[in-house]
Write a protein that holds these residues in place. Structure first.
Motif, mmCIF file in Angstrom:
data_model
loop_
_atom_site.group_PDB
_atom_site.id
_atom_site.type_symbol
_atom_site.label_atom_id
_atom_site.label_comp_id
_atom_site.label_asym_id
_atom_site.label_seq_id
_atom_site.Cartn_x
_atom_site.Cartn_y
_atom_site.Cartn_z
ATOM 1 N N SER A 110 5.972 -17.992 7.725
ATOM 2 C CA SER A 110 5.881 -19.399 8.131
ATOM 3 C C SER A 110 4.479 -19.964 7.878
ATOM 4 O O SER A 110 3.495 -19.229 7.891
ATOM 5 N N ARG A 111 4.374 -21.222 7.665
ATOM 6 C CA ARG A 111 3.119 -21.956 7.397
ATOM 7 C C ARG A 111 2.350 -21.369 6.210
ATOM 8 O O ARG A 111 1.125 -21.444 6.152
ATOM 9 N N GLY A 112 3.089 -20.755 5.305
ATOM 10 C CA GLY A 112 2.465 -20.235 4.086
ATOM 11 C C GLY A 112 1.611 -18.993 4.273
ATOM 12 O O GLY A 112 0.891 -18.577 3.366
ATOM 13 N N ARG A 113 1.659 -18.385 5.456
ATOM 14 C CA ARG A 113 0.849 -17.185 5.692
ATOM 15 C C ARG A 113 1.376 -16.029 4.853
ATOM 16 O O ARG A 113 2.573 -15.791 4.788
ATOM 17 N N ARG A 114 0.427 -15.283 4.228
ATOM 18 C CA ARG A 114 0.851 -14.150 3.400
ATOM 19 C C ARG A 114 0.469 -12.827 4.067
ATOM 20 O O ARG A 114 -0.670 -12.655 4.508
ATOM 21 N N VAL A 115 1.435 -11.930 4.125
ATOM 22 C CA VAL A 115 1.179 -10.568 4.625
ATOM 23 C C VAL A 115 1.427 -9.624 3.456
ATOM 24 O O VAL A 115 2.428 -9.755 2.740
ATOM 25 N N HIS A 116 0.472 -8.699 3.245
ATOM 26 C CA HIS A 116 0.600 -7.776 2.107
ATOM 27 C C HIS A 116 0.975 -6.388 2.595
ATOM 28 O O HIS A 116 0.247 -5.795 3.393
ATOM 29 N N LEU A 117 2.088 -5.884 2.100
ATOM 30 C CA LEU A 117 2.528 -4.530 2.459
ATOM 31 C C LEU A 117 2.182 -3.597 1.301
ATOM 32 O O LEU A 117 2.535 -3.855 0.150
ATOM 33 N N LEU A 118 1.486 -2.501 1.638
ATOM 34 C CA LEU A 118 1.064 -1.568 0.578
ATOM 35 C C LEU A 118 2.057 -0.412 0.428
ATOM 36 O O LEU A 118 2.539 0.138 1.428
ATOM 37 N N GLY A 119 2.318 -0.046 -0.799
ATOM 38 C CA GLY A 119 3.082 1.177 -1.114
ATOM 39 C C GLY A 119 4.431 1.252 -0.429
ATOM 40 O O GLY A 119 4.881 2.343 -0.064
ATOM 41 N N GLU A 120 5.070 0.084 -0.251
ATOM 42 C CA GLU A 120 6.406 0.017 0.375
ATOM 43 C C GLU A 120 6.440 0.725 1.739
ATOM 44 O O GLU A 120 7.470 1.244 2.163
ATOM 45 N N GLY A 121 5.271 0.796 2.374
ATOM 46 C CA GLY A 121 5.199 1.412 3.701
ATOM 47 C C GLY A 121 5.238 2.935 3.660
ATOM 48 O O GLY A 121 5.307 3.584 4.705
#
Ligand SMILES: NC(=O)c1ccc[n+]([C@@H]2O[C@H](COP(=O)([O-])OP(=O)(O)OC[C@H]3O[C@@H](n4cnc5c(N)ncnc54)[C@H](O)[C@@H]3O)[C@@H](O)[C@H]2O)c1
Length: 418
Positions: free
Chosen positions: A325-336
């Motif tokens: 939401s609100r354009g916030r970006r979350v980056h997940l590394l190595g598919e967890g």
């Protein structure tokens, strides 16, 4: 020979990397030399389910030199280094079933192929091999003398099987040897996890808020190294003793619900599930980076992240960007998946030397003592642990004092006081 690997043309590179790792594995090298002479594992069928790395390849070579008939599959879909299976198949005639990035179905098909070997000993890292044997290959159980387990999560699963009366053969908990978890989990995971995060992102750690979930042996290592790189380290815990330990080690300690709003980088290493979940993603800053070094990819609730995200794209190798939401970006590394093995090379050989010396000597112990053991999880015998520590010290050019006769007497008596 039956095997399933990515590309045989990678064998030469794999052989060189095995050689490079061996230079930092003096204890395993000594074991290789004695195994090669006396062949104590002659004819023993071993199926191993481990991260397929250059260090593991040296362990496989040691077992084969000892006379064992070995097969290897991966203990994680993303941790295989594809040049290593090629080198093991081509140069050591060891069947390997492992391809980096294999899907869930292939991962389990490879485990079954490792079990087609009808092992007398199993070697596991996370207990997927043992649990598959107990569910899908029960006919093999009477022929198995015993097994070894490499990691905390596997030991927890196997102890739970033993408690439920389901476990059908003895297991030696290699993870719990002092020369394993005090070093591999702490210094190995500490360094290689940061290596994985840096290779995946190339971020500068200095000045960032770095949240470590779990202050066990692995979490202590990661927190220590992240602080060394200049990050402000925040620890989250559920155990009050570990929590106070982190406070006294100089870290900020708070619940994940608070840390979620201020963290720049999040790293889970608890062996637990859903440690970072919907309510936490909702609070994260734009650009937050989330990674895991625990054994399974359930520590971060990825399905919840997928549901929250309006869009997802791969922005670099090992980096998936989720737009919330609100354009916030979350980056997940190595598919967890465990980031030190997914995006980097796992622990350095120097520390795997002790872990795999424990594996090799525990297999030898099981081969000779399985009839005395029940269907339970056993510690690595204390004398093996002490011998490995002494050999490692010697190989590092360090030595320690010996107790004098007077000291021995003093330390075992009560008469002398103030
Ligand atoms: N990446 C690697 O190479 C590597 C190496 C060794 C172990 N491991 C894995 O890492 C994990 C941790 O291993 P360890 O040896 O540090 O275990 P450990 O049991 O020593 O520590 C785990 C810690 O996490 C805490 N914890 C549990 N649930 C939590 C939660 N919801 N929030 C915060 N903290 C929580 C526990 O209280 C404990 O202190 C295991 O899954 C293990 O198999 C990974």
């Amino acid at each position: 020979m039956d095997y399933d690997i990515k590309d045989m043309a990678l064998a030469a590179k794999g052989r060189l990397r095995m050689e490079w790792a061996e230079r930092s594995m003096p204890v395993l090298k000594m074991i290789k030399a004695t195994f090669a002479k006396s062949k104590p594992l002659r004819g023993l069928r071993i199926s191993a389910c481990l991260h397929v790395t250059s260090e593991t390849a040296n362990l496989m070579e040691a077992l084969k030199l000892g006379g064992a008939d070995v097969r290897l599959c991966a203990s994680n879909p993303l941790s295989t280094q594809d040049d290593i299976p090629a080198a093991l198949v081509k140069h050591h005639r060891i069947p390997v079933f492992a391809v980096k990035g294999e899907n869930h179905k292939t991962y389990y098909a490879h485990i079954l192929q490792a079990l087609d070997h009808r092992p007398q000993i199993t070697m596991d890292d996370g207990a997927d091999l043992v649990s598959t044997t107990h569910s899908k290959r029960k006919t093999l159980l009477p022929g198995i003398l015993g097994g070894t387990e490499e990691t905390t999560t596997g030991v927890i699963r196997l102890k739970s099987m033993a408690r439920a009366g389901v476990l059908q053969y003895p297991i030696v908990a290699v993870n719990d040897a002092q020369t394993k978890h005090l070093f591999d989990n702490r210094y190995g995971t500490g360094q290689s996890t940061l290596d994985g995060i840096l290779r995946a992102t190339n971020i500068l750690l200095a000045g960032l808020n770095f949240v470590v979930a779990g202050y066990g042996m692995c979490g202590k290592g990661v927190a220590m190294r992240a602080r060394g790189a200049g990050a402000h380290v925040i620890v989250t815990e559920v155990d009050p003793i570990r929590g106070i330990e982190a406070v006294m080690d100089g870290f900020r300690v708070m619940p994940m619900a608070e840390a979620a709003a201020i963290g720049d980088v999040f790293l889970t290493v608890t062996g637990d599930k859903a440690v970072i979940r919907r309510e936490h993603f909702l609070k994260m800053k734009d650009g937050a980076i989330v990674a895991n070094a625990g054994h399974f990819n359930v520590e971060i609730d990825i399905p919840a992240l997928e549901k929250l995200a309006g869009a997802k794209r791969r922005v670099r190798d090992y980096v998936d960007e989720y737009t919330l939401s609100r354009g916030r970006r979350v980056h997940l590394l190595g598919e967890g998946r465990l980031i030190n093995l997914a995006a980097a090379e796992g622990h350095p050989a120097m520390v795997m030397d002790m872990s795999f010396a424990n594996q090799a000597l525990s297999v030898l112990y099981l081969a000779g003592h399985s009839s005395e053991l029940g269907k339970a999880v056993y510690p690595v015998p204390r004398d093996i642990d002490a011998r490995i520590a002494a050999l490692k010290l010697k190989s590092m050019g360090a030595s320690i004092d010996k107790l004098t006769a007077e000291q021995k007497k003093y330390l075992s008596s009560w008469q002398e006081g103030t």
